[in-house]
Design an enzyme around this catalytic site. Structure first.
Site, PDB file in Angstrom:
ATOM      1  N   PHE A 136      -1.923   8.181   4.321  1.00 19.10           N
ATOM      2  CA  PHE A 136      -2.946   8.699   5.323  1.00 19.10           C
ATOM      3  C   PHE A 136      -4.274   9.320   4.699  1.00 19.10           C
ATOM      4  O   PHE A 136      -4.387  10.274   5.130  1.00 19.10           O
ATOM      5  CB  PHE A 136      -2.083   9.697   6.113  1.00 19.10           C
ATOM      6  CG  PHE A 136      -0.891   9.146   7.054  1.00 19.10           C
ATOM      7  CD1 PHE A 136      -1.080   7.758   7.356  1.00 19.10           C
ATOM      8  CD2 PHE A 136      -0.060   9.829   7.815  1.00 19.10           C
ATOM      9  CE1 PHE A 136      -0.056   7.239   8.169  1.00 19.10           C
ATOM     10  CE2 PHE A 136       0.790   9.335   8.662  1.00 19.10           C
ATOM     11  CZ  PHE A 136       0.990   7.941   8.703  1.00 19.10           C
ATOM     12  N   ASN A 173       0.689  -1.216  -0.045  1.00 21.74           N
ATOM     13  CA  ASN A 173      -0.092   0.113   0.070  1.00 21.74           C
ATOM     14  C   ASN A 173       0.824   1.193  -0.123  1.00 21.74           C
ATOM     15  O   ASN A 173       1.881   1.430   0.502  1.00 21.74           O
ATOM     16  CB  ASN A 173      -0.939  -0.092   1.267  1.00 21.74           C
ATOM     17  CG  ASN A 173      -0.398   0.590   2.554  1.00 21.74           C
ATOM     18  OD1 ASN A 173      -0.471   1.997   2.494  1.00 21.74           O
ATOM     19  ND2 ASN A 173       0.207   0.036   3.177  1.00 21.74           N
ATOM     20  N   ASN A 190       5.868  -1.598  11.621  1.00 23.42           N
ATOM     21  CA  ASN A 190       5.098  -1.127  10.610  1.00 23.42           C
ATOM     22  C   ASN A 190       5.393  -1.978   9.223  1.00 23.42           C
ATOM     23  O   ASN A 190       6.219  -2.842   9.255  1.00 23.42           O
ATOM     24  CB  ASN A 190       5.312   0.392  10.295  1.00 23.42           C
ATOM     25  CG  ASN A 190       4.070   0.945   9.754  1.00 23.42           C
ATOM     26  OD1 ASN A 190       3.348   0.597   8.962  1.00 23.42           O
ATOM     27  ND2 ASN A 190       3.777   2.138  10.295  1.00 23.42           N
ATOM     28  N   LYS A 194       5.158   3.568  17.264  1.00 24.70           N
ATOM     29  CA  LYS A 194       4.947   2.362  16.189  1.00 24.70           C
ATOM     30  C   LYS A 194       6.364   2.684  15.365  1.00 24.70           C
ATOM     31  O   LYS A 194       6.621   3.737  14.887  1.00 24.70           O
ATOM     32  CB  LYS A 194       4.019   2.438  15.154  1.00 24.70           C
ATOM     33  CG  LYS A 194       3.845   1.111  14.374  1.00 24.70           C
ATOM     34  CD  LYS A 194       2.434   1.140  13.778  1.00 24.70           C
ATOM     35  CE  LYS A 194       2.128  -0.221  12.912  1.00 24.70           C
ATOM     36  NZ  LYS A 194       0.847  -0.485  12.606  1.00 24.70           N
ATOM     37  N   ASN A 251       4.946   5.949   3.367  1.00 22.11           N
ATOM     38  CA  ASN A 251       3.958   6.690   2.469  1.00 22.11           C
ATOM     39  C   ASN A 251       3.580   8.101   2.488  1.00 22.11           C
ATOM     40  O   ASN A 251       3.101   8.845   1.850  1.00 22.11           O
ATOM     41  CB  ASN A 251       2.743   5.852   2.254  1.00 22.11           C
ATOM     42  CG  ASN A 251       2.810   4.391   1.839  1.00 22.11           C
ATOM     43  OD1 ASN A 251       3.780   4.146   1.217  1.00 22.11           O
ATOM     44  ND2 ASN A 251       2.166   3.556   2.441  1.00 22.11           N
ATOM     45  N   THR A 252       4.407   8.799   3.786  1.00 21.76           N
ATOM     46  CA  THR A 252       4.361  10.420   3.809  1.00 21.76           C
ATOM     47  C   THR A 252       5.535  10.850   4.066  1.00 21.76           C
ATOM     48  O   THR A 252       6.662  10.450   4.855  1.00 21.76           O
ATOM     49  CB  THR A 252       3.472  10.557   5.195  1.00 21.76           C
ATOM     50  OG1 THR A 252       2.364  10.053   5.136  1.00 21.76           O
ATOM     51  CG2 THR A 252       3.624  11.993   5.661  1.00 21.76           C
ATOM     52  N   SER A 278       5.279   5.144   8.749  1.00 22.48           N
ATOM     53  CA  SER A 278       4.543   4.809   7.585  1.00 22.48           C
ATOM     54  C   SER A 278       5.569   5.218   6.671  1.00 22.48           C
ATOM     55  O   SER A 278       6.261   6.374   6.656  1.00 22.48           O
ATOM     56  CB  SER A 278       3.323   5.650   7.506  1.00 22.48           C
ATOM     57  OG  SER A 278       2.927   5.398   6.022  1.00 22.48           O
TER      58      SER A 278
END
Length: 357
Positions: free
Chosen positions: A115, A111, A247, A218, A185-186, A183
């Site tokens: 967010f 993915n 994560n 996390k 993805n940011t 994460s």
């Protein structure tokens, strides 16, 4: 366990949709009450973690219920805790689509959602409604802790202000809070996982929220092992009650065979299992029981949970396995975990934890 129309057949039908539409369909079905209802957990599965009592050690990881739409439905499915989010200060669309990929051959997901979500105002409204509703439900449901996973927006983020602000918004509603710094993805988020920056963020949270609920952080599975001692020390010195390990990963194991394995984003599911277990084994000695350790990544069975608990985890979280095995997964895993406990001579989760440590 009582099953409903949201069954194995329904799961297969949902898999006929593209992954993001399938996820939304699952959320809608659960919101309509179409999920299973698990029986009350046996006392042998009960455990304490971060100063809270959990009816069992198998939790729903963040990412599934980003907007706190279905915590009650997930609790009814048999999870020992439900972590909603990741939620950001402002609503945002997330990254361009497509951004969610099923690697069916590998039992994995990639993915790069970024967010996407409704923002903290809608999140708080729903959690408030949930808390009011939970007070009227069975004692078993009231015993399932709810966590809030907090992140930052892609644009205009100010971590030293955003995280304390988010904590202040959810402190009266969540049983525990997770700070998501991991994460992939940011842009820039994982750069916050240095010991110095983590100390600054935790200090800012404490200054604004002296009475906040238990706090977890996390971590990414891709952290340099040499940096881990300082990061763990900073977390514990900053008053963190738990570490979630870990994560999704930006790495790509050679074992991946699905045609979509080259997509960018965070990899989760079966291929993450060994990396997550390795990370757990590195973090547990550093924590030295000064905080809880929650293992996440590649967990698919009760034996996997047993292995993580024996490796030093206090609890576990799952997500990707739910996509492939369907809504009865939590109950299936707990039955397998009890079988493994009894087979190895333990009468409870507590006995296992005391024997290993």
């Amino acid at each position: 366990m009582t099953f409903s129309p949201f069954s194995t057949l329904a799961t297969r039908l949902i898999h006929g949709l593209d992954p993001e539409h399938a996820h939304e369909a699952a959320i809608e079905a659960l919101a309509l009450g179409m999920g299973p209802t698990a029986p009350r957990d046996v006392p042998a599965l009960s455990t304490r973690c971060m100063g809270l009592r959990f009816p069992n050690p198998v939790g729903m990881a963040a990412g599934f219920d980003k907007n706190a739409r279905i915590p009650m439905a997930l609790a009814r499915m048999g999870f020992g805790h439900v972590e909603c989010g990741t939620v950001t200060p402002r609503p945002q669309e997330g990254n361009p689509k497509p951004r969610l990929f099923r690697l069916t051959e590998d039992r994995a997901i990639i993915n790069r959602m970024g967010f996407n979500g409704d923002g903290i105002d809608a999140f708080v409204t729903r959690l408030t409604r949930f808390r009011q509703l939970r007070a009227t439900r069975s004692a078993a449901l009231r015993r399932v802790p709810i966590g809030a996973n907090l992140g930052i927006n892609k644009l205009g983020a100010q971590p030293l202000e955003d995280y304390p602000y988010l904590v202040s918004r959810v402190s009266e509603l969540a049983d525990y809070i997770t700070i998501n710094l991991s994460s992939p993805n940011t842009p820039g988020l994982r750069d916050l996982q240095t010991a110095r920056t983590l100390s600054d963020i935790l200090g800012a949270i404490r200054a604004r929220n002296p009475g906040h609920p238990p706090l977890a952080v996390k971590l990414a599975p891709d952290l340099d092992p040499a940096a881990l001692p300082d990061i763990v020390a900073a977390a514990i010195e900053g008053g963190v009650a738990g570490l979630i390990v870990s994560n999704t990963t930006i790495s790509r194991p050679y074992s991946l065979s699905d045609a979509q394995a080259g997509e960018s984003g965070g990899l989760s599911g079966r291929p993450l299992a060994q990396l997550a277990l390795m990370m757990l084994r590195r973090v547990v000695p550093l924590v030295a029981r000064r905080a809880a350790v929650i293992s996440c990544g590649g967990i698919e069975s009760g034996f996997d949970v047993f292995e993580r608990l024996r490796g030093g985890a206090d609890m576990v979280q799952i997500y990707t396995a739910l996509i492939y095995q369907g809504p009865g997964l939590a109950q299936k895993i707990k039955k397998e975990l009890l079988t493994e406990l009894y087979r190895t001579g333990y009468e409870s989760i507590t006995d296992l934890r005391q024997a290993e440590f």
